[in-house]
Every structure is written in structure tokens, then in C-alpha cells.
Motif scaffolding. Structure first.
Motif, PDB file in Angstrom:
ATOM      1  N   ILE A  69       0.832  -1.202   0.000  1.00 19.80           N
ATOM      2  CA  ILE A  69       0.000   0.000   0.000  1.00 19.80           C
ATOM      3  C   ILE A  69       0.866   1.252   0.000  1.00 19.80           C
ATOM      4  O   ILE A  69       0.636   2.200  -0.766  1.00 19.80           O
ATOM      5  CB  ILE A  69      -0.945  -0.010   1.214  1.00 19.80           C
ATOM      6  CG1 ILE A  69      -1.941  -1.169   1.103  1.00 19.80           C
ATOM      7  CG2 ILE A  69      -1.680   1.322   1.335  1.00 19.80           C
ATOM      8  CD1 ILE A  69      -2.780  -1.388   2.342  1.00 19.80           C
ATOM      9  N   ALA A  70       1.881   1.270   0.856  1.00 20.92           N
ATOM     10  CA  ALA A  70       2.720   2.460   0.995  1.00 20.92           C
ATOM     11  C   ALA A  70       3.496   2.779  -0.275  1.00 20.92           C
ATOM     12  O   ALA A  70       3.741   3.951  -0.583  1.00 20.92           O
ATOM     13  CB  ALA A  70       3.682   2.279   2.166  1.00 20.92           C
ATOM     14  N   THR A  71       3.884   1.761  -1.015  1.00 19.54           N
ATOM     15  CA  THR A  71       4.730   1.991  -2.196  1.00 19.54           C
ATOM     16  C   THR A  71       3.948   2.050  -3.504  1.00 19.54           C
ATOM     17  O   THR A  71       4.424   2.652  -4.472  1.00 19.54           O
ATOM     18  CB  THR A  71       5.795   0.884  -2.313  1.00 19.54           C
ATOM     19  OG1 THR A  71       5.144  -0.400  -2.395  1.00 19.54           O
ATOM     20  CG2 THR A  71       6.723   0.911  -1.109  1.00 19.54           C
ATOM     21  N   ARG A  72       2.747   1.449  -3.554  1.00 16.45           N
ATOM     22  CA  ARG A  72       2.031   1.371  -4.828  1.00 16.45           C
ATOM     23  C   ARG A  72       0.775   2.222  -4.905  1.00 16.45           C
ATOM     24  O   ARG A  72       0.299   2.533  -5.999  1.00 16.45           O
ATOM     25  CB  ARG A  72       1.658  -0.084  -5.124  1.00 16.45           C
ATOM     26  CG  ARG A  72       2.851  -0.989  -5.466  1.00 16.45           C
ATOM     27  CD  ARG A  72       2.343  -2.347  -5.935  1.00 16.45           C
ATOM     28  NE  ARG A  72       1.358  -2.198  -6.991  1.00 16.45           N
ATOM     29  CZ  ARG A  72       0.338  -3.049  -7.208  1.00 16.45           C
ATOM     30  NH1 ARG A  72       0.197  -4.104  -6.429  1.00 16.45           N
ATOM     31  NH2 ARG A  72      -0.512  -2.831  -8.177  1.00 16.45           N
ATOM     32  N   SER A  73       0.205   2.601  -3.755  1.00 15.59           N
ATOM     33  CA  SER A  73      -1.033   3.385  -3.807  1.00 15.59           C
ATOM     34  C   SER A  73      -0.785   4.740  -4.459  1.00 15.59           C
ATOM     35  O   SER A  73       0.240   5.387  -4.233  1.00 15.59           O
ATOM     36  CB  SER A  73      -1.587   3.591  -2.399  1.00 15.59           C
ATOM     37  OG  SER A  73      -2.731   4.435  -2.446  1.00 15.59           O
ATOM     38  N   ALA A 108      -4.767   0.450  -1.574  1.00 15.00           N
ATOM     39  CA  ALA A 108      -5.428   1.011  -0.392  1.00 15.00           C
ATOM     40  C   ALA A 108      -6.924   0.737  -0.447  1.00 15.00           C
ATOM     41  O   ALA A 108      -7.550   0.390   0.572  1.00 15.00           O
ATOM     42  CB  ALA A 108      -5.166   2.512  -0.295  1.00 15.00           C
ATOM     43  N   PHE A 109      -7.515   0.859  -1.627  1.00 12.49           N
ATOM     44  CA  PHE A 109      -8.925   0.514  -1.790  1.00 12.49           C
ATOM     45  C   PHE A 109      -9.152  -0.974  -1.520  1.00 12.49           C
ATOM     46  O   PHE A 109     -10.159  -1.361  -0.924  1.00 12.49           O
ATOM     47  CB  PHE A 109      -9.397   0.852  -3.208  1.00 12.49           C
ATOM     48  CG  PHE A 109      -9.656   2.314  -3.443  1.00 12.49           C
ATOM     49  CD1 PHE A 109     -10.067   3.146  -2.421  1.00 12.49           C
ATOM     50  CD2 PHE A 109      -9.489   2.852  -4.709  1.00 12.49           C
ATOM     51  CE1 PHE A 109     -10.314   4.494  -2.647  1.00 12.49           C
ATOM     52  CE2 PHE A 109      -9.740   4.200  -4.950  1.00 12.49           C
ATOM     53  CZ  PHE A 109     -10.154   5.021  -3.918  1.00 12.49           C
ATOM     54  N   ALA A 110      -8.228  -1.802  -1.978  1.00  8.60           N
ATOM     55  CA  ALA A 110      -8.383  -3.245  -1.792  1.00  8.60           C
ATOM     56  C   ALA A 110      -8.476  -3.594  -0.315  1.00  8.60           C
ATOM     57  O   ALA A 110      -9.308  -4.420   0.092  1.00  8.60           O
ATOM     58  CB  ALA A 110      -7.215  -3.983  -2.451  1.00  8.60           C
TER      59      ALA A 110
END
Length: 684
Positions: A470-474, A499-501
Motif C-alpha cells: 500500500i505504501a509503495t504502490r497506492s 489502499a482501496f483493496a
């Protein structure tokens, strides 16, 4: 320390409460009582002028308008998140401070919002009529619908207005508060954090203090500073010992009207958990800070907040575990119970609301933890998860009828929610990863590995892997992306952002936990508390003050030291010379560079910090301390250690508000920071 705190909460809520107790609403201020005690009482014109110069900062603080061009005086720690969000690795404004050389250089606080109360209207009967006959499990939702209707009628779609129905006396009254709203808040001046928080955590909630905890922001509308016909002047002379002083601000929350069973729940369940959760989160933040200078800068504001909270929670529980405290509370509750039992007409009207509360608290003990972990504290402060949930819920909620929406998406509150989503707040991947991982691990710990939501959250992955992805791809750290998704809700619902996932995996359970808590705890507690509130009016009369609700209040007191049970007599004032005497050069007693360079420029005998008997609580930070002429003689920024039990009671012998004295406000602006234009504006 715990013993000292507990001694300070033994004078409680009966009409015999000590003279300076009370956070009074502006439409029910006890002027006659103040007149009798001090020979002066604010009249309606005085109260109206102070009310319309008192500012509520929606981050949870107070302030005051101090110039005709919308300059607002508040605490540094109240706008520290703004300063942090405007900082970068190359220019750490928290460490270095900020001074706008001109108004063109004043910088917009991302997501900043302020409100000023214009009027108060009693809507108690309308709210009660709306929920008459509604079952307790539906009470919270129906009341929310009713208050949303009242708020919308009063403010409509006007984004420059804010309307809020406030519950007072635990449901004994409902008042409609109408505010002017300002959504363009700009930073004009902030000292270095080390100047504002000199002494750090060791000095926090203590006295003597030597903190310059002040800042200046400005309210704008349509790109121009807001013009005010009347505003509060800063008194260059400051207060003297024994002066009558008033605090106008927005105290956040007190629980002085809770029943014994509710206090026992706080003592035995909620506060121990909050202390443990917060202490472990503090450890995680300290570990994050140790990774490097930039990581420390990014975690600074969160660490400041959590250390402050831990001290508060410990002080509150220290009050509740003291046997004498519960003895006093039991005597107070017995008075109400005895009055109820002695009057058949009261029994017919109210039944036994104390027994009703006890039954609900038993249910609360079962439901509160899932509500905390899956709804209230989701993400442990993660910006990405907070925004993801608002975007997904906004996509669903905005299409619903107004009566069915969650309160944060109701017409009266949608503008603030939208502003929060679209604010240009920096997102730090390393800090985000730590926060998300911490929340995942604590959710599994508290709810158990076999809890269905926990199993779905983790599946075959570790907390570290989930948080890292989440931290690297959102993409939600980009305000432009958030704006696009807010304006195109169907795109948000279809997005595969990680993050939505995660939010999709937990949101149904979070909503269910919230619904269950509202239906089985908040609603029934509210219904029973309304009965107790009415009973209290019947027995004690209406000359009592309500618990704090982050609505505007006025307290009064005198400038006065105290006799500390452990330390002996403590004087009312500190002076500038004491700052240099207290400075050791080692953190947290090191001088900010500008103050070190100003040695000899600031008069040694200028008043710096002082204490008064004003009744305050969290949320009062940034409140002006006013003399009889309505001039600012101080800026409230803290309480002493005894005030930590102030959530549950007040003792004017020990509880003290701590303020920055007005003389040092002006002197340091001029001599330490060279902010001559701001000084001229404050003196105009």
C-alpha cells in the motif's frame, strides 16, 4: 504524581462546586454569580463581542481574531500539522520556524478550516419530537437524521456557513449553533518548535514553564483577508496576580456527568487499553524516528501528539482509581437516586435510568473493541487508508437520500469531508508503512487471529507485506488522483488501488461495528442519559454547566499560584530571565537558535508564562485569556499536572490553566523574530 493528580478532582458536580468551576455556554453564563464573587460581570454586549471574535479550529483547538484583517492568534501546537505539511526535507519549518515577509507570502494550510459562532438557538423540543416513540436501537440514527434536517434548513448549501446541532447535558438540551466558516486559512508566523515546546515532555503539564507556544494565522475568503469590524486587542501590560480573567474557547470533551457504571468502564476497560495501545504506538514511532533524520522529521508531529495523549490518559485513570474520588461520585449519584426514589412522579416519568445505563455498559464492554479497531482507529493515522475509506464511502453515500447518509456525508458536513479528502497533505511512504503495519498487527492481537475480518485482511500475507504494498504502490497520495476519484465516484468504486483493496476487505465489518455500537450502546445510552439529565434539572435546577462538547464556552478564574501537595508553594508567574537560567544546552532544555541569539535583547523581567484558576480541558488550547476589558492578557496552551483529572472533576485549589503572557507575545515577536509589521498589526 498520581496522588497529586487525584487530590485535584475531589470537588465535584454538586451546586456547592467551587467558585471558579465551569465551562459555561455563552447563552447561560452565570453573570450574577461572577458579580457577587468579583464585583464585575460581563454584560450581553461584552459576551457578544467575545463570542464573535472566538475562533474554532477544526483540528481541535481554539483561537481569537486579533486584527481587522483576519489575523488569528492561537498556539503553535494547534497549527503544527499545517507547519509539518508545509515542510520538506530541505526546509523543515517545524525546526526553523516561519515568518511571512508580506501577506503574499502567507501560505495556505492544507485542509485548514476555522469557524466563528454567530448564534445559538434552542431546538430541544424539535429533536425530542423527532425521536418520540423511536426504539433505543434506532435512536442514534433517527436523531442524526433529525439534526441533519435542522442543520440543512439553517445553512442550506452555503459553504461559508456551518450549522451544527449540539447535544448538551448528555441530551438534556439540543442547541443549533450557526457559524461563519472559513476554508482558506493561511500561516503568517510560527516560531521554532523548540521555542514553542521548550522543556519538551518533561515540562509538559507542569509549571514553571518557559514556552513560547503561539502562532499567527490569517483567515481569507475569495483570495482576500477577511475584514472584521471588531476584534480582540492584545494588552501589552499583561495580568497581575489576583486579576479576574476569562477563557473563551472550545473545550473538547469532559465526562463529569457520567454515572458510576460509566466511570468504572473508563477506569477498568477503555483507559487501560488506550494507555497500552498508545504506549506501544509511541514505541513504533520512536523506532521509525531512529531510522534517520528525515524519518524523524516525518514522525515528529505524530510523536508529539501521542506523548501528550499518554500523559493525559494516565492522569485520567489516576483520578479514577482513587477510592475517595468514587466515594464523592457515589455520594453525588446517591443524591439523585434518593430524590428519584422519594418522588413517585419522577419514577413515573423516568423509571430507573441508572439501571438502564448499567445494562448498556455491560453491552458496551462487549462491543467497544471491534468498533475501535475496525472503525474508529482504522489505519492508526494512515493518510492513505483514511482517504481511501472516505473516497469509497463517499461514492456510496452521496447517492443516498439525505436521511440515510452517514453524518459525515450529510449536506451540512459534506463540504468539510470533501476538503479533508482534497487537502494537499504530504504522504510519507515509510511512515505510512509503519502505521498500516502497526494497525494490522494490533487488530489481529486484539480481535484474534480467527476473527473473520482478521482472516480476510491477512489471508496468506504478512502485515509487513500488506503495508509495504500500500505504501509503495497506492496512488492516493496524489491530491489530483483523489480529486478525480471524488468527482468520478464510479471510477473510485472500480479502482484496483491497493489502499482501496484493503478498505474493501474491512469496510463492511467497520460499518457493522459502527451500526451495532450506535444501536446497542450510543442510542440506549443517550436515551437513559437524557432522563438523568432531566432528573438533574429537576433536583439541582438549571444553574449547572454542561459537559464540554467542542462548542464555545466561557470560564472564569483568577491569576493565582497554588500549594502543591508534593512541591509546596508554586508562584503564578515565570519571567524571561528564567528561560536562559533553565536552558542547559541539552535537549529538551536547549534554546532555539533565534532565542539564543536574542540573549540580552529581551527584557529579563518581562512576564513569560503564568497560571490561573480557569477551568479548561483539551480543545481550550489557543484560547485567549481575557481581562475585564475584554483584552487579551494571555494565551492558554496547557494545564498543570493536576488538571489531567479535569475530564471528571475540578478543584480550584489545584487545577490551573497555563498561559503565555501577553507581554512576551509582543516582545519576542519584535526582538527575537523582527516581525515588526505583525506587531504593528496587533497594536493597531
Amino acid at each position: 504524581m498520581r496522588i497529586a493528580v487525584c487530590v485535584g478532582v475531589l470537588a465535584l458536580l454538586a451546586p456547592s462546586a467551587l467558585a471558579d468551576e465551569g465551562m459555561w455556554t455563552f447563552d447561560n453564563f452565570p453573570s450574577a454569580k461572577v458579580k457577587q464573587a468579583y464585583g464585575f460581570a460581563p454584560d450581553r454586549a461584552w459576551l457578544d463581542r467575545i463570542q464573535k471574535s472566538s475562533v474554532r479550529l477544526d483540528g481541535g483547538c481554539s483561537g481569537s481574531v486579533v486584527s481587522k484583517d483576519g489575523l488569528v492568534l492561537t498556539n503553535h501546537h494547534c497549527i503544527a500539522d499545517c507547519v509539518q505539511n508545509l515542510s520538506s526535507a530541505r526546509n523543515d519549518l517545524l525546526a526553523n520556524g516561519f515568518l511571512a515577509a508580506s501577506r503574499k507570502e502567507e501560505r495556505i494550510c492544507p485542509g485548514g478550516e476555522a469557524s466563528i459562532l454567530q448564534s445559538i438557538t434552542d431546538v430541544t423540543q424539535r429533536v425530542r419530537d423527532a425521536v418520540a416513540g423511536v426504539s433505543p436501537d434506532q435512536l442514534s440514527r433517527r436523531r442524526a437524521q433529525a439534526t441533519a434536517e435542522i442543520e440543512r434548513e439553517a445553512c442550506g448549501d452555503d459553504r461559508n456557513r456551518r450549522c451544527e446541532v449540539v447535544s448538551l447535558y448528555r441530551g438534556g438540551q439540543y442547541k443549533l449553533y450557526r457559524y461563519d466558516r472559513y476554508q482558506d486559512v493561511r500561516l503568517a508566523f510560527a516560531p521554532e518548535q523548540q521555542a514553542a515546546f521548550f522543556g519538551g515532555d518533561p515540562d509538559n503539564f507542569n509549571f514553571p514553564r518557559y514556552a513560547y507556544d503561539m502562532s499567527l494565522i490569517r483567515l481569507y475568503r475569495d483570495g482576500k483577508p477577511v475584514s472584521f469590524k471588531d476584534y480582540l486587542r492584545v494588552d501589552p501590560q499583561g495580568p497581575s496576580e489576583g486579576d479576574l480573567v476569562f477563557t473563551s474557547g472550545h473545550p473538547g470533551s469532559t465526562e463529569r456527568l457520567l454515572t458510576l457504571s460509566q466511570l468504572a468502564f473508563q477506569r477498568d476497560h477503555f483507559l487501560p487499553w488506550r494507555i497500552e495501545y498508545s504506549a506501544q504506538f509511541r514505541g513504533a514511532l520512536l523506532n521509525q524516528s531512529s531510522r534517520g533524520e528525515e524519518e524523524a522529521r516525518q514522525a515528529n508531529e505524530a510523536l508529539f501528539g501521542i506523548e501528550n495523549s499518554i500523559k493525559v490518559f494516565k492522569g485520567q485513570r489516576g483520578a479514577l482509581v482513587e477510592p475517595d474520588f468514587f466515594g464523592k461520585k457515589a455520594a453525588e449519584e446517591k443524591r439523585l437516586r434518593d430524590a428519584l426514589a422519594a418522588r413517585p412522579e419522577l419514577i413515573a416519568r423516568y423509571g430507573d435510568p441508572f439501571a438502564e445505563v448499567e445494562a448498556v455498559v455491560r453491552t458496551q464492554s462487549r462491543l467497544w473493541l471491534p468498533y475501535q479497531m475496525l472503525e474508529s482507529r482504522l489505519g492508526a493515522g494512515s493518510v492513505l487508508l483514511t482517504e481511501a475509506r472516505l473516497l469509497l464511502r463517499g461514492a456510496a453515500e452521496r447517492s443516498l437520500p439525505d436521511t440515510e447518509k452517514l453524518p459525515e456525508f450529510s449536506p451540512s458536513r459534506l463540504a468539510s469531508t470533501e476538503r479533508s479528502v482534497l487537502a494537499e497533505i504530504p504522504v510519507h511512504p515509510s511512515l505510512e508503512q509503519m502505521q498500516i503495519e502497526y494497525w494490522l498487527l494490533k487488530t489481529r492481537e486484539y480481535l484474534g487471529a480467527d476473527h473473520p475480518v482478521v482472516k480476510d485482511l491477512f489471508a496468506d500475507r504478512s502485515a509487513a507485506d500488506i503495508a509495504r504494498e500500500i505504501a509503495t504502490r497506492s496512488q492516493l497520495g496524489d491530491p489530483a488522483v483523489r480529486r478525480r476519484l471524488w468527482e468520478a465516484p464510479q471510477e473510485a468504486l472500480a479502482s484496483s488501488d491497493p489502499a482501496f483493496a484493503l478498505i474493501r476487505r474491512v469496510d463492511a465489518a467497520g460499518r457493522a461495528a459502527r451500526k451495532a455500537y450506535e444501536a446497542q450502546v450510543s442510542g440506549p445510552l443517550s436515551a437513559a442519559s437524557e432522563k438523568i439529565a432531566s432528573l438533574r434539572f429537576d433536583v439541582l435546577g438549571d444553574q449547572i454547566y454542561p459537559d464540554a462538547t467542542f462548542s464555545l464556552r466561557l470560564s472564569y478564574g483568577v491569576v493565582k499560584g497554588w500549594n502543591d501537595p508534593l512541591l509546596g508553594p508554586v508562584g503564578a508567574f515565570t519571567f524571561a530571565k528564567g528561560l536562559w537560567e533553565r536552558a542547559t544546552g541539552a535537549a529538551p532544555f536547549n534554546l532555539a537558535p533565534k532565542w539564543a541569539a536574542a540573549a540580552g535583547k529581551v527584557a529579563s523581567d518581562v512576564k513569560m508564562n503564568f497560571v490561573s484558576t480557569n477551568d479548561i480541558i483539551g480543545g481550550n488550547s489557543g484560547s485567549p485569556l481575557l481581562n475585564k476589558d475584554g483584552k487579551i492578557v494571555g494565551l492558554v496552551f496547557d494545564g498543570n499536572i493536576h488538571s489531567l483529572g479535569g475530564a471528571y472533576g475540578f478543584d480550584e485549589n489545584l487545577n490551573r490553566a497555563v498561559s503565555v503572557a501577553s507581554p512576551i507575545l509582543l516582545e519576542a515577536l519584535e526582538r527575537v523574530y523582527g516581525a515588526s509589521s505583525l506587531v504593528a498589526e496587533l497594536k493597531s
